[in-house]
Design a protein around this motif. Structure first.
Motif, PDB file in Angstrom:
ATOM      1  N   ARG A 193      -5.887   5.108   7.997  1.00  0.00           N
ATOM      2  CA  ARG A 193      -5.101   5.495   6.821  1.00  0.00           C
ATOM      3  C   ARG A 193      -5.674   6.804   6.292  1.00  0.00           C
ATOM      4  NH1 ARG A 193      -3.444   1.303   2.189  1.00  0.00           N
ATOM      5  NH2 ARG A 193      -1.980   0.799   3.874  1.00  0.00           N
ATOM      6  N   GLN A 194      -4.839   7.826   6.290  1.00  0.00           N
ATOM      7  CA  GLN A 194      -5.284   9.139   5.834  1.00  0.00           C
ATOM      8  C   GLN A 194      -4.644   9.478   4.496  1.00  0.00           C
ATOM      9  OE1 GLN A 194      -6.703  11.352   9.835  1.00  0.00           O
ATOM     10  NE2 GLN A 194      -4.787  12.079   8.997  1.00  0.00           N
ATOM     11  N   TYR A 195      -5.422  10.090   3.634  1.00  0.00           N
ATOM     12  CA  TYR A 195      -4.977  10.426   2.297  1.00  0.00           C
ATOM     13  C   TYR A 195      -4.898  11.947   2.149  1.00  0.00           C
ATOM     14  CZ  TYR A 195      -6.336   5.623   1.284  1.00  0.00           C
ATOM     15  OH  TYR A 195      -6.456   4.258   1.294  1.00  0.00           O
ATOM     16  N   ASN A 245     -10.254   9.245   4.589  1.00  0.00           N
ATOM     17  CA  ASN A 245      -9.531   8.215   5.328  1.00  0.00           C
ATOM     18  C   ASN A 245     -10.299   6.910   5.311  1.00  0.00           C
ATOM     19  OD1 ASN A 245     -11.172   7.813   8.043  1.00  0.00           O
ATOM     20  ND2 ASN A 245     -11.197   9.993   7.583  1.00  0.00           N
ATOM     21  N   THR A 246      -9.612   5.856   5.649  1.00  0.00           N
ATOM     22  CA  THR A 246     -10.235   4.582   5.948  1.00  0.00           C
ATOM     23  C   THR A 246      -9.746   4.155   7.327  1.00  0.00           C
ATOM     24  OG1 THR A 246      -8.459   3.300   4.922  1.00  0.00           O
ATOM     25  CG2 THR A 246     -10.337   3.882   3.528  1.00  0.00           C
ATOM     26  N   GLN A 304       0.893 -13.767  11.688  1.00  0.00           N
ATOM     27  CA  GLN A 304       0.988 -12.417  11.145  1.00  0.00           C
ATOM     28  C   GLN A 304      -0.271 -11.624  11.470  1.00  0.00           C
ATOM     29  OE1 GLN A 304       1.828 -12.888   6.924  1.00  0.00           O
ATOM     30  NE2 GLN A 304       4.011 -12.686   7.307  1.00  0.00           N
ATOM     31  N   ARG A 305      -0.099 -10.311  11.491  1.00  0.00           N
ATOM     32  CA  ARG A 305      -1.239  -9.433  11.686  1.00  0.00           C
ATOM     33  C   ARG A 305      -2.160  -9.548  10.468  1.00  0.00           C
ATOM     34  NH1 ARG A 305      -0.092  -3.381  13.760  1.00  0.00           N
ATOM     35  NH2 ARG A 305       1.147  -4.670  15.178  1.00  0.00           N
ATOM     36  N   GLU A 306      -3.459  -9.630  10.724  1.00  0.00           N
ATOM     37  CA  GLU A 306      -4.419  -9.789   9.634  1.00  0.00           C
ATOM     38  C   GLU A 306      -5.561  -8.784   9.770  1.00  0.00           C
ATOM     39  OE1 GLU A 306      -6.439 -13.559   9.742  1.00  0.00           O
ATOM     40  OE2 GLU A 306      -7.025 -13.354  11.834  1.00  0.00           O
ATOM     41  N   LEU A 307      -6.110  -8.405   8.623  1.00  0.00           N
ATOM     42  CA  LEU A 307      -7.251  -7.499   8.627  1.00  0.00           C
ATOM     43  C   LEU A 307      -8.499  -8.245   9.087  1.00  0.00           C
ATOM     44  CD1 LEU A 307      -8.577  -4.755   7.841  1.00  0.00           C
ATOM     45  CD2 LEU A 307      -8.962  -5.761   5.582  1.00  0.00           C
ATOM     46  N   VAL A 308      -9.196  -7.667  10.039  1.00  0.00           N
ATOM     47  CA  VAL A 308     -10.456  -8.218  10.514  1.00  0.00           C
ATOM     48  C   VAL A 308     -11.628  -7.535   9.808  1.00  0.00           C
ATOM     49  CG1 VAL A 308     -11.947  -8.503  12.518  1.00  0.00           C
ATOM     50  CG2 VAL A 308      -9.463  -8.793  12.751  1.00  0.00           C
ATOM     51  N   ALA A 309     -11.611  -6.209   9.801  1.00  0.00           N
ATOM     52  CA  ALA A 309     -12.690  -5.447   9.174  1.00  0.00           C
ATOM     53  C   ALA A 309     -12.208  -4.045   8.863  1.00  0.00           C
ATOM     54  CB  ALA A 309     -13.911  -5.384  10.087  1.00  0.00           C
ATOM     55  N   GLY A 310     -12.751  -3.461   7.798  1.00  0.00           N
ATOM     56  CA  GLY A 310     -12.391  -2.109   7.432  1.00  0.00           C
ATOM     57  C   GLY A 310     -13.625  -1.299   7.089  1.00  0.00           C
ATOM     58  N   ILE A 311     -13.496   0.035   7.181  1.00  0.00           N
ATOM     59  CA  ILE A 311     -14.615   0.914   6.885  1.00  0.00           C
ATOM     60  C   ILE A 311     -14.072   2.225   6.330  1.00  0.00           C
ATOM     61  CG2 ILE A 311     -14.691   1.785   9.270  1.00  0.00           C
ATOM     62  CD1 ILE A 311     -17.767   1.950   8.928  1.00  0.00           C
ATOM     63  N   THR A 312     -14.704   2.717   5.263  1.00  0.00           N
ATOM     64  CA  THR A 312     -14.297   3.990   4.689  1.00  0.00           C
ATOM     65  C   THR A 312     -15.001   5.127   5.414  1.00  0.00           C
ATOM     66  OG1 THR A 312     -16.092   4.094   3.075  1.00  0.00           O
ATOM     67  CG2 THR A 312     -14.122   2.846   2.446  1.00  0.00           C
ATOM     68  N   ASN A 313     -14.562   6.371   5.146  1.00  0.00           N
ATOM     69  CA  ASN A 313     -15.237   7.492   5.788  1.00  0.00           C
ATOM     70  C   ASN A 313     -16.664   7.634   5.291  1.00  0.00           C
ATOM     71  OD1 ASN A 313     -13.455   8.312   3.492  1.00  0.00           O
ATOM     72  ND2 ASN A 313     -14.675  10.181   3.618  1.00  0.00           N
ATOM     73  N   ILE A 320      -0.949  10.966  -1.364  1.00  0.00           N
ATOM     74  CA  ILE A 320      -0.110  10.146  -0.482  1.00  0.00           C
ATOM     75  C   ILE A 320      -0.939   9.701   0.712  1.00  0.00           C
ATOM     76  CG2 ILE A 320       1.955  10.139   0.983  1.00  0.00           C
ATOM     77  CD1 ILE A 320       3.111  12.298  -0.836  1.00  0.00           C
ATOM     78  N   TYR A 321      -0.699   8.478   1.172  1.00  0.00           N
ATOM     79  CA  TYR A 321      -1.403   8.038   2.378  1.00  0.00           C
ATOM     80  C   TYR A 321      -0.396   7.763   3.496  1.00  0.00           C
ATOM     81  CZ  TYR A 321      -0.167   3.153   1.275  1.00  0.00           C
ATOM     82  OH  TYR A 321       0.496   1.991   1.007  1.00  0.00           O
ATOM     83  N   THR A 322      -0.888   7.905   4.704  1.00  0.00           N
ATOM     84  CA  THR A 322      -0.097   7.638   5.897  1.00  0.00           C
ATOM     85  C   THR A 322      -0.894   6.736   6.825  1.00  0.00           C
ATOM     86  OG1 THR A 322       0.927   9.832   5.735  1.00  0.00           O
ATOM     87  CG2 THR A 322       1.151   8.659   7.828  1.00  0.00           C
ATOM     88  N   ASP A 323      -0.277   5.702   7.333  1.00  0.00           N
ATOM     89  CA  ASP A 323      -0.910   4.776   8.263  1.00  0.00           C
ATOM     90  C   ASP A 323      -0.553   5.131   9.704  1.00  0.00           C
ATOM     91  OD1 ASP A 323      -0.578   1.996   6.051  1.00  0.00           O
ATOM     92  OD2 ASP A 323      -2.436   2.928   6.740  1.00  0.00           O
ATOM     93  N   TYR A 324      -1.571   5.059  10.538  1.00  0.00           N
ATOM     94  CA  TYR A 324      -1.386   5.239  11.977  1.00  0.00           C
ATOM     95  C   TYR A 324      -1.961   4.015  12.684  1.00  0.00           C
ATOM     96  CZ  TYR A 324      -0.623  10.076  10.565  1.00  0.00           C
ATOM     97  OH  TYR A 324      -0.138  11.207   9.968  1.00  0.00           O
ATOM     98  N   TRP A 325      -1.328   3.653  13.808  1.00  0.00           N
ATOM     99  CA  TRP A 325      -1.736   2.466  14.549  1.00  0.00           C
ATOM    100  C   TRP A 325      -1.936   2.794  16.014  1.00  0.00           C
ATOM    101  CZ3 TRP A 325      -2.735  -2.050  12.042  1.00  0.00           C
ATOM    102  CH2 TRP A 325      -2.247  -2.185  10.742  1.00  0.00           C
ATOM    103  N   GLY A 326      -2.902   2.097  16.608  1.00  0.00           N
ATOM    104  CA  GLY A 326      -3.062   2.170  18.042  1.00  0.00           C
ATOM    105  C   GLY A 326      -2.112   1.215  18.723  1.00  0.00           C
ATOM    106  N   GLN A 327      -2.143   1.226  20.053  1.00  0.00           N
ATOM    107  CA  GLN A 327      -1.211   0.405  20.830  1.00  0.00           C
ATOM    108  C   GLN A 327      -1.684  -1.042  20.952  1.00  0.00           C
ATOM    109  OE1 GLN A 327      -3.492   2.349  22.095  1.00  0.00           O
ATOM    110  NE2 GLN A 327      -4.453   1.195  23.759  1.00  0.00           N
TER     111      GLN A 327
END
Length: 119
Positions: A98-100, A32-33, A44-53, A104-111
């Protein structure tokens, strides 16, 4: 399904710091990432930071040197340490996972959690 719960937002003066947390639960897959996104009013929503597993990170140019993303895989939790905050950092911050699986990947979001930086 994966549930994401953010915490740590709030009101802070410019130059201050905040630490956001995002705890994941449910159907957790190891590949996942995760990332933090933000959305300011009217933008618009923008990426601030990302991290891989594996711990590789990337940052938006606007936050490089001020924000640090990290994660604790044992706790399924991600963090965002925000320093030297600016009024333009104001917005709703969303946790994404984002889980792979099977190609296939699936995105999940917090509130979302509100961050407000006053000048």
């Amino acid at each position: 399904q994966v549930q994401l719960v953010e915490s740590g937002g709030g009101l802070v003066q410019a130059g201050g710091s905040l630490r956001l947390s995002c705890a994941a639960s449910g159907s957790i897959f190891s590949i996942n990432t995760m990332g933090w996104y933000r959305q300011a009013p009217g933008k618009q929503r923008e990426l601030v930071a990302g991290i891989t597993n594996g711990g590789s990170t990337n940052y938006a140019d606007s936050v490089k040197g001020r924000f640090t993303i990290s994660r604790d895989n044992a706790k399924n939790t991600m963090y965002l340490e925000m320093n030297s905050l600016k009024p333009e950092d104001t917005g709703v911050y969303y946790c994404n996972r984002r889980q792979y699986r099977g190609g296939i990947y699936t995105d999940y979001w917090g509130q979302g959690t509100q961050v407000t930086v006053s000048s």
